[in-house]
Motif scaffolding. Structure first.
Motif, short mmCIF file in Angstrom:
data_model
loop_
_atom_site.label_atom_id
_atom_site.label_comp_id
_atom_site.label_asym_id
_atom_site.label_seq_id
_atom_site.Cartn_x
_atom_site.Cartn_y
_atom_site.Cartn_z
N PRO A 143 0.94 3.35 -19.52
CA PRO A 143 0.12 2.72 -18.47
C PRO A 143 -1.29 3.29 -18.40
O PRO A 143 -1.92 3.26 -17.35
CB PRO A 143 0.91 3.03 -17.20
N LEU A 144 -1.81 3.78 -19.51
CA LEU A 144 -3.11 4.44 -19.53
C LEU A 144 -4.25 3.53 -19.09
O LEU A 144 -5.27 4.02 -18.60
CB LEU A 144 -3.39 4.97 -20.94
N VAL A 179 3.02 -7.72 -17.20
CA VAL A 179 2.72 -6.50 -16.45
C VAL A 179 3.65 -6.33 -15.26
O VAL A 179 4.21 -5.25 -15.03
CB VAL A 179 1.25 -6.52 -15.98
N THR A 180 3.83 -7.38 -14.49
CA THR A 180 4.64 -7.27 -13.27
C THR A 180 6.13 -7.21 -13.55
O THR A 180 6.90 -6.82 -12.67
CB THR A 180 4.34 -8.44 -12.33
N VAL A 186 3.20 -1.12 -12.75
CA VAL A 186 2.38 -1.22 -11.55
C VAL A 186 3.27 -1.39 -10.33
O VAL A 186 4.42 -1.83 -10.45
CB VAL A 186 1.38 -2.41 -11.63
N GLU A 187 2.75 -1.02 -9.18
CA GLU A 187 3.47 -1.17 -7.92
C GLU A 187 2.58 -1.91 -6.93
O GLU A 187 1.40 -1.57 -6.77
CB GLU A 187 3.87 0.18 -7.35
N ARG A 199 -9.05 -17.57 -3.75
CA ARG A 199 -7.78 -17.09 -3.19
C ARG A 199 -7.70 -15.56 -3.27
O ARG A 199 -8.03 -14.97 -4.30
CB ARG A 199 -6.63 -17.71 -4.00
N PRO A 200 -7.26 -14.88 -2.19
CA PRO A 200 -7.11 -13.42 -2.25
C PRO A 200 -6.13 -13.02 -3.35
O PRO A 200 -5.15 -13.72 -3.62
CB PRO A 200 -6.56 -13.06 -0.87
N ALA A 201 -6.40 -11.90 -4.00
CA ALA A 201 -5.54 -11.41 -5.07
C ALA A 201 -4.79 -10.17 -4.61
O ALA A 201 -5.33 -9.32 -3.90
CB ALA A 201 -6.38 -11.08 -6.30
N GLN A 202 -3.53 -10.07 -5.01
CA GLN A 202 -2.69 -8.95 -4.63
C GLN A 202 -3.19 -7.66 -5.28
O GLN A 202 -3.63 -7.66 -6.43
CB GLN A 202 -1.24 -9.21 -5.05
N LEU A 203 -3.13 -6.56 -4.53
CA LEU A 203 -3.56 -5.26 -5.03
C LEU A 203 -2.37 -4.43 -5.49
O LEU A 203 -1.29 -4.47 -4.87
CB LEU A 203 -4.33 -4.50 -3.95
N PHE A 204 -2.58 -3.67 -6.57
CA PHE A 204 -1.53 -2.85 -7.15
C PHE A 204 -2.04 -1.42 -7.36
O PHE A 204 -3.25 -1.17 -7.37
CB PHE A 204 -1.09 -3.41 -8.51
N THR A 205 -1.11 -0.49 -7.55
CA THR A 205 -1.42 0.86 -7.99
C THR A 205 -0.62 1.15 -9.25
O THR A 205 0.32 0.44 -9.58
CB THR A 205 -1.07 1.92 -6.92
N ARG A 206 -1.00 2.22 -9.92
CA ARG A 206 -0.27 2.61 -11.13
C ARG A 206 1.13 3.06 -10.76
O ARG A 206 1.33 3.79 -9.79
CB ARG A 206 -1.01 3.74 -11.85
N GLY A 207 2.12 2.62 -11.54
CA GLY A 207 3.50 3.02 -11.31
C GLY A 207 3.81 4.38 -11.92
O GLY A 207 2.93 5.06 -12.45
N ALA A 208 5.09 4.75 -11.85
CA ALA A 208 5.50 6.09 -12.28
C ALA A 208 5.97 6.15 -13.72
O ALA A 208 6.23 7.24 -14.24
CB ALA A 208 6.62 6.60 -11.37
N ALA A 209 6.08 5.02 -14.40
CA ALA A 209 6.61 5.03 -15.76
C ALA A 209 5.66 5.74 -16.72
O ALA A 209 4.47 5.42 -16.76
CB ALA A 209 6.84 3.60 -16.24
#
Length: 226
Positions: A143-144, A179-180, A186-187, A199-209
């Motif tokens: 996930p770099l 990706v999802t 991503v989370e 349209r608003p876009a959903q926000l994500f953060t980096r996951g733990a993998a």
């Protein structure tokens, strides 16, 4: 014969949708006036990581990186006209990179698109090419790519990283699905972009993998056989 150790930094960021590398213009011999990677000699009382961080600040004014790892060692005879010099190269990925400030033995410093690189001093062309390929390859299996993004990002922003680093266009829907659906990549934050047109876009953060399975392969790449 003199023997010395240096550190050199392959620093990559994305500016205006293009993958860029940080280059300096050397202010002193050898190769005075030529473009080069930031770096310099390791002092007797410091370790390699500390030397890399010090040289980064002295030559560019930048502090810290989103991701920093050792890239490799380079020690071919004659690579440095000053004597027998082995360099330890680092790969650094920087999100939202500011304009660098030249200092120390650098006459200038700037972010340069990797598609428009000049000839570089020493063997820095090879080192930079190795760093770019390392970044491209790691985006397939880790996930770099999130290291180029702010702490919260949209899938479109993440796709832009892949497109810039791989220098290719990706299908938005297919990329979003991959990706999802990849565990731990991503989370979702539960928040969305606001105040923007459309349209608003959903926000994500980096996951733990630590690794991606299945990997996101570049066009023309085949998965390794088990």
């Amino acid at each position: 014969m003199t023997f010395a150790v240096t550190v050199d930094l392959v620093m990559l960021t994305i500016r205006d949708g293009a993958l860029c590398a940080l280059l300096i213009r050397r202010a002193i011999p050898p190769y005075q006036g030529n473009s080069a990677l930031p770096g310099g000699f390791v002092l007797a009382d410091e370790d390699l990581d500390a030397a890399a961080e010090r040289e980064l600040v002295e030559e560019t004014g930048l502090r810290g990186a989103g991701h920093l790892e050792q890239l490799g060692s380079y020690g071919a005879p004659g690579r440095d006209p000053r004597g027998r010099v082995v360099t330890i190269a680092y790969l650094a990925l920087v999100p939202d990179a500011p304009a660098p400030r030249a200092g120390s033995d650098a006459a200038a410093a700037d972010w340069v698109p990797v598609t428009r690189l000049p000839d570089l001093a020493f063997d820095h062309g090879r080192i930079l090419a190795d760093g770019i390929e390392r970044a491209r390859a790691k985006l397939e299996y880790t996930p770099l790519a999130a290291a180029f993004c702010p702490p919260e990002f949209t899938i479109a922003e993440l796709r832009g990283v892949y497109e810039a680093v791989w220098d290719t266009r990706l299908d938005p829907r297919n990329f979003h699905r991959k990706v999802t659906s990849t565990d731990g990549f991503v989370e979702a934050t539960g928040r969305s972009t606001a105040g923007e047109r459309g349209r608003p876009a959903q926000l994500f953060t980096r996951g733990a993998a630590p690794v991606l399975y299945p990997p996101l392969l570049r066009r023309g790449q085949l998965p390794a056989l088990s």
